[in-house]
Design an enzyme around this catalytic site. Structure first.
Site, PDB file in Angstrom:
ATOM      1  CB  ILE A 129      -3.931  13.847   0.964  1.00 34.96           C
ATOM      2  CG1 ILE A 129      -2.487  14.198   1.298  1.00 34.96           C
ATOM      3  CG2 ILE A 129      -4.660  13.327   2.200  1.00 34.96           C
ATOM      4  CD1 ILE A 129      -1.705  14.812   0.170  1.00 34.96           C
ATOM      5  CB  SER A 162     -11.951   3.097   1.569  1.00 35.56           C
ATOM      6  OG  SER A 162     -12.664   3.743   0.543  1.00 35.56           O
ATOM      7  CE  LYS A 214      -3.805  21.107   5.556  1.00 37.70           C
ATOM      8  NZ  LYS A 214      -4.377  21.378   4.189  1.00 37.70           N
ATOM      9  CG  ASP A 234      -7.723  22.228   2.912  1.00 37.25           C
ATOM     10  OD1 ASP A 234      -7.940  21.416   3.818  1.00 37.25           O
ATOM     11  OD2 ASP A 234      -7.011  21.952   1.917  1.00 37.25           O
TER      12      ASP A 234
HETATM   13  P1  NAP Z   1     -10.726  13.900  -0.081  1.00 37.32           P
HETATM   14  O1  NAP Z   1     -10.151  13.596  -1.427  1.00 37.32           O
HETATM   15  O2  NAP Z   1     -12.105  14.417   0.014  1.00 37.32           O
HETATM   16  O3  NAP Z   1     -10.534  12.600   0.790  1.00 37.32           O
HETATM   17  C1  NAP Z   1     -11.012  12.476   2.095  1.00 37.32           C
HETATM   18  C2  NAP Z   1     -11.496  11.038   2.259  1.00 37.32           C
HETATM   19  O4  NAP Z   1     -11.887  10.829   3.605  1.00 37.32           O
HETATM   20  C3  NAP Z   1     -12.729  10.699   1.420  1.00 37.32           C
HETATM   21  O5  NAP Z   1     -12.379  10.343   0.111  1.00 37.32           O
HETATM   22  C4  NAP Z   1     -13.290   9.543   2.182  1.00 37.32           C
HETATM   23  O6  NAP Z   1     -12.538   8.405   1.800  1.00 37.32           O
HETATM   24  C5  NAP Z   1     -12.922   9.861   3.642  1.00 37.32           C
HETATM   25  N1  NAP Z   1     -14.073  10.418   4.353  1.00 37.32           N
HETATM   26  C6  NAP Z   1     -14.808  11.486   3.992  1.00 37.32           C
HETATM   27  N2  NAP Z   1     -15.792  11.708   4.890  1.00 37.32           N
HETATM   28  C7  NAP Z   1     -15.654  10.742   5.836  1.00 37.32           C
HETATM   29  C8  NAP Z   1     -16.361  10.420   7.018  1.00 37.32           C
HETATM   30  N3  NAP Z   1     -17.428  11.144   7.410  1.00 37.32           N
HETATM   31  N4  NAP Z   1     -15.958   9.367   7.749  1.00 37.32           N
HETATM   32  C9  NAP Z   1     -14.897   8.634   7.368  1.00 37.32           C
HETATM   33  N5  NAP Z   1     -14.169   8.890   6.253  1.00 37.32           N
HETATM   34  C10 NAP Z   1     -14.556   9.936   5.506  1.00 37.32           C
HETATM   35  O7  NAP Z   1      -9.813  14.983   0.668  1.00 37.32           O
HETATM   36  P2  NAP Z   1      -8.238  15.106   0.644  1.00 37.32           P
HETATM   37  O8  NAP Z   1      -7.837  16.144  -0.348  1.00 37.32           O
HETATM   38  O9  NAP Z   1      -7.580  13.789   0.584  1.00 37.32           O
HETATM   39  O10 NAP Z   1      -8.022  15.788   2.065  1.00 37.32           O
HETATM   40  C11 NAP Z   1      -8.113  15.050   3.264  1.00 37.32           C
HETATM   41  C12 NAP Z   1      -7.274  15.789   4.291  1.00 37.32           C
HETATM   42  O11 NAP Z   1      -5.938  15.852   3.832  1.00 37.32           O
HETATM   43  C13 NAP Z   1      -7.744  17.234   4.488  1.00 37.32           C
HETATM   44  O12 NAP Z   1      -7.715  17.572   5.838  1.00 37.32           O
HETATM   45  C14 NAP Z   1      -6.740  18.042   3.682  1.00 37.32           C
HETATM   46  O13 NAP Z   1      -6.515  19.327   4.240  1.00 37.32           O
HETATM   47  C15 NAP Z   1      -5.496  17.185   3.800  1.00 37.32           C
HETATM   48  N6  NAP Z   1      -4.554  17.376   2.701  1.00 37.32           N
HETATM   49  C16 NAP Z   1      -4.973  17.377   1.403  1.00 37.32           C
HETATM   50  C17 NAP Z   1      -4.070  17.621   0.377  1.00 37.32           C
HETATM   51  C18 NAP Z   1      -4.465  17.623  -1.085  1.00 37.32           C
HETATM   52  O14 NAP Z   1      -3.620  17.909  -1.934  1.00 37.32           O
HETATM   53  N7  NAP Z   1      -5.680  17.297  -1.455  1.00 37.32           N
HETATM   54  C19 NAP Z   1      -2.729  17.857   0.670  1.00 37.32           C
HETATM   55  C20 NAP Z   1      -2.321  17.786   1.998  1.00 37.32           C
HETATM   56  C21 NAP Z   1      -3.242  17.548   3.006  1.00 37.32           C
HETATM   57  P3  NAP Z   1     -13.199   6.976   1.610  1.00 37.32           P
HETATM   58  O15 NAP Z   1     -14.336   7.137   0.681  1.00 37.32           O
HETATM   59  O16 NAP Z   1     -12.056   6.193   1.068  1.00 37.32           O
HETATM   60  O17 NAP Z   1     -13.633   6.571   2.994  1.00 37.32           O
END
Ligand code: NAP
Length: 311
Positions: free
Chosen positions: A14, A36, A91, A169
């Protein structure tokens, strides 16, 4: 006035899909730093940290957008507030309600802004539905939120863990629309959660909702196993007989069969416009209602185990 200097923590899907390009196009913000763990970078951003604590120690950062999974959000957000930063929360804003209450208190004590973003609320169809439902009573409301988890969450292991929310989610996005537009409080009466035998979080959920009157029909179905066309619909009927249908996650609104809004989504542009307003006013915006409904669903749920699911 000069732009707010913002940093992003967590450069996952996101952050890359929405936060980075939307901030870049917004004159109210300068993206000055990213953190990151995997050392991902954002175009034109020279301050790139692998530890978010280093980003929080940077005096040239005014605000942070926390785009991590929800499990670590409270830890990072409270450290950010302690460091004097304003905080934008993706969120769901925290893993639990107690954490969210704590963040609101900490922001007030620190004199900083905390903002719970619920991106689905920023569709014009949602605002139009809210205005049309004001002062009405609900006779029926049905949420149908069915999508293909492999398409939208590739490689994300955290969503299947305890506290990862599973199908809630995306489901919490639907509930964030419901709590925004409903003209009266909504409750979870019962829930059934289907959890694959190799996961801790549900792949599907059925909720019986209520506004508290006899004869009403309110509910929600979330399912992550839908391939092909995806469904993000909310169908509503008022006691006065009006029928509203929000389609495509809220970007399209039909009233009594006539399309009254059909616009491409600009959810994150709306989020950052609102964040700038809050920063100018020095006021926080904390909306716990969608998270509360999810917590309630987990509280009252019947649980069934389903077959193994390999994402
Ligand atoms: P994601 O692709 O898994 O990205 C989350 C990122 O957070 C990871 O790539 C990592 O980035 C970082 N991270 C993970 N564990 C961590 C930790 N323990 N400490 C610090 N940083 C950590 O997930 P995402 O889809 O972007 O979702 C993230 C949030 O956005 C969720 O709450 C989700 O509900 C929300 N969201 C997602 C979407 C969607 O379409 N995917 C849409 C709206 C909202 P680094 O490796 O760069 O640190």
């Amino acid at each position: 006035m000069s732009a707010y200097r913002i940093g992003i923590v967590g450069l996952g899907k996101i952050a890359q899909d929405q936060h980075v390009p939307v901030i870049a196009a917004d004159p109210d913000f300068d993206l000055v730093a990213v953190a990151s763990q995997r050392a991902m970078r954002a175009p034109g951003v020279s301050r790139a940290f692998t530890d978010w604590r280093d980003l929080l120690a940077d005096p040239d950062v005014d605000a942070v957008a926390i785009c991590t999974p929800p499990g670590v959000r409270h830890q990072i957000a409270s450290a950010a507030l302690d460091a004097g930063k304003h905080v934008l929360l993706e969120k769901p804003p925290a893993a639990t309600l107690s954490e969210l209450v704590d963040l609101e208190r900490r922001a007030a004590e620190a004199g900083r802004v905390v903002f719970t973003t619920w991106h689905s609320q920023y569709n014009r169809g949602v605002e139009e539905a809210r205005l049309r439902l004001a002062g009405q009573r609900l006779r029926a409301l049905q949420v149908t939120w069915k999508e293909d988890v492999r398409r939208w969450h590739p490689g994300q292991a955290w969503i299947w863990e305890a506290g990862g929310f599973g199908v809630f989610d995306p489901g919490i996005n639907a509930l964030s629309i419901v709590t925004r537009i409903a003209p009266e409080p909504i409750f979870v009466r019962s829930a059934t959660l289907e959890t694959p035998e190799n996961a801790q979080a549900p792949i599907a959920a059925t909720l019986e909702l209520a506004a508290g009157r006899a004869g009403e029909r309110l509910g929600a179905v979330f399912d992550w196993r839908q391939t092909g066309p995806q469904t993000w619909d909310i169908d509503i009927e008022t006691e006065a007989g009006a029928k509203l249908a929000l389609r495509h996650g809220g970007s399209r609104l039909e009233v009594d069969g006539t399309v009254v809004v059909d616009e491409p989504a600009h959810e994150y542009e709306g989020i950052y416009r609102r964040f700038a307003e809050l920063l100018r006013d020095g006021s926080s915006q904390v909306d716990a209602a969608p998270l509360r409904l999810v917590a309630d669903a987990f509280m009252v749920a019947r649980r069934t185990a389903t077959e193994r699911f390999d994402p």
